[in-house]
Design a protein around this motif. Structure first.
Motif, PDB file in Angstrom:
ATOM      1  N   UNK A  94       0.677  11.259   5.486  1.00  0.00           N
ATOM      2  CA  UNK A  94       1.076  10.280   6.270  1.00  0.00           C
ATOM      3  C   UNK A  94       0.031   9.622   6.979  1.00  0.00           C
ATOM      4  N   UNK A  95       0.284   8.697   7.603  1.00  0.00           N
ATOM      5  CA  UNK A  95      -0.758   8.132   8.414  1.00  0.00           C
ATOM      6  C   UNK A  95      -0.012   7.227   9.566  1.00  0.00           C
ATOM      7  N   UNK A  96      -0.655   7.053  10.656  1.00  0.00           N
ATOM      8  CA  UNK A  96      -0.223   6.000  11.565  1.00  0.00           C
ATOM      9  C   UNK A  96      -0.856   4.638  11.324  1.00  0.00           C
ATOM     10  N   UNK A  97       0.084   3.855  11.514  1.00  0.00           N
ATOM     11  CA  UNK A  97       0.025   2.340  11.209  1.00  0.00           C
ATOM     12  C   UNK A  97       0.510   1.598  12.419  1.00  0.00           C
ATOM     13  N   UNK A  98      -0.400   1.043  12.856  1.00  0.00           N
ATOM     14  CA  UNK A  98      -0.069  -0.094  14.074  1.00  0.00           C
ATOM     15  C   UNK A  98       0.771   0.586  15.092  1.00  0.00           C
ATOM     16  N   UNK A 124       5.485   8.321   6.862  1.00  0.00           N
ATOM     17  CA  UNK A 124       5.390   9.592   5.848  1.00  0.00           C
ATOM     18  C   UNK A 124       4.452   9.135   4.620  1.00  0.00           C
ATOM     19  N   UNK A 125       4.029  10.337   4.201  1.00  0.00           N
ATOM     20  CA  UNK A 125       3.182   9.957   2.981  1.00  0.00           C
ATOM     21  C   UNK A 125       4.205   9.384   1.771  1.00  0.00           C
ATOM     22  N   UNK A 126       3.475   8.606   0.784  1.00  0.00           N
ATOM     23  CA  UNK A 126       4.154   8.164  -0.571  1.00  0.00           C
ATOM     24  C   UNK A 126       5.196   6.940  -0.067  1.00  0.00           C
ATOM     25  N   UNK A 152       0.773  -1.242  -0.022  1.00  0.00           N
ATOM     26  CA  UNK A 152      -0.107   0.206   0.063  1.00  0.00           C
ATOM     27  C   UNK A 152       0.972   1.211  -0.054  1.00  0.00           C
ATOM     28  N   UNK A 153       0.271   2.328  -0.677  1.00  0.00           N
ATOM     29  CA  UNK A 153       1.340   3.626  -0.509  1.00  0.00           C
ATOM     30  C   UNK A 153       0.607   4.495   0.232  1.00  0.00           C
ATOM     31  N   UNK A 154       1.270   5.164   1.269  1.00  0.00           N
ATOM     32  CA  UNK A 154       0.594   5.915   2.464  1.00  0.00           C
ATOM     33  C   UNK A 154       0.254   7.103   1.806  1.00  0.00           C
ATOM     34  N   UNK A 155      -1.221   7.581   2.020  1.00  0.00           N
ATOM     35  CA  UNK A 155      -1.603   8.730   1.222  1.00  0.00           C
ATOM     36  C   UNK A 155      -0.983   9.993   1.837  1.00  0.00           C
TER      37      UNK A 155
END
Length: 126
Positions: free
Chosen positions: A81-85, A90-92, A75-78
């Motif tokens: 950026x996003x929190x993942x677990x 960072x984005x992209x 998956x590419x982070x939008x």
């Protein structure tokens, strides 16, 4: 011999059936949609089934909750950026991890929170 994809297809179908029987309201709603689409025919054509919105939603949710593959889908982070677990990514960036890893981390957090709160259990989406 044609075996490519048979184990993941089997896993996807098995997971979908398991989750539907675990959630009787969803199963009932799906049965209503299937019965309406089939009309008087005992078995509906696959062409009709391909466009049933609740059936498609059930399949997509099942694959989301319990993927048929143990390998993560990249998956590419939008943007933003996003929190993942629990980690900010960072984005992209491209991320890929086992689906079961999320479940293991969630279970660990519930147990940790329970021990820190004097034994009261955390809430969890069912």
């Amino acid at each position: 011999m044609m075996n490519a994809g048979t184990s993941t297809t089997t896993a996807a179908i098995t997971n979908s059936i398991y989750l539907l029987y675990k959630h009787p309201k969803a199963l009932s709603k799906l049965r209503e949609e299937l019965d309406a689409a089939a009309g008087t025919a005992e078995v509906s054509s696959s062409g009709k089934l391909a466009y049933l919105p609740y059936l498609l939603a059930c399949i997509e949710e099942s694959l989301s909750v319990q993927p048929a593959s143990s390998f993560g889908i990249p998956r590419i982070v939008p943007k933003g950026g996003r929190g993942v677990v629990g980690q900010f990514i960072d984005e992209d960036a491209t991320v890929q991890f086992r689906h079961t890893l999320c479940q293991e981390i969630q279970t660990w957090r519930i147990r940790r929170d329970s021990s820190q709160n004097g034994g009261s259990r955390g809430t969890r989406r069912k």
